[in-house]
Design an enzyme around this catalytic site. Sequence first.
Site: not given
Length: 186
Positions: A108, A71
């Site tokens: 993560e 984006r």
Amino acid sequence: MASKDSKDQDPRIAGISSAIRIIPDFPKPGIMFQDITTLLLDTKAFKDTIDLFVERYRDQNISVVAGVEARGFIFGPPIALAIGAKFVPMRKPKKLPGEVISEEYSLEYGTDKIEMHVGAVKPGERALVIDDLIATGGTLCAAIKLLERVGVTVVECACVIELPELKGREKLGGKSLFILVEGEGA
């Protein structure tokens, strides 16, 4: 969605904030996804977003706008054109043809990489790193490290949305971060 610094803020921020759709539990339960596709459908809010960034960076002698996949590719090129800078895509692995340099960063669970073409930037250039959102800050941090590794000065990072509770700003090593709105995270 709350706007950053609600007192003394530009009146365009409210329109930008209201144009961003929140999708609960996407892509997984507990995530409040910040959907900028609705911002892109609102021509006034989209133009205001680009204009606010252009107004901030027009006179900062920025020669490179580095857009983070994917984006950042939406917001980066119009900003680069408006301020007279080149646009450099920062991509996920194996997306750029030709020789690349990369920077690995932690997720993560596991790691990822961001890549840039060799020779896309030159030592001494001044860069703006742009993306739609900062969450944990890993991708922006990797983009900064990659640019600085080849001698580029990163002037600032800019995002439309920040999820402050995820503390991504803290990973930027003191690098300045400009955001337009604060979003809701998990």
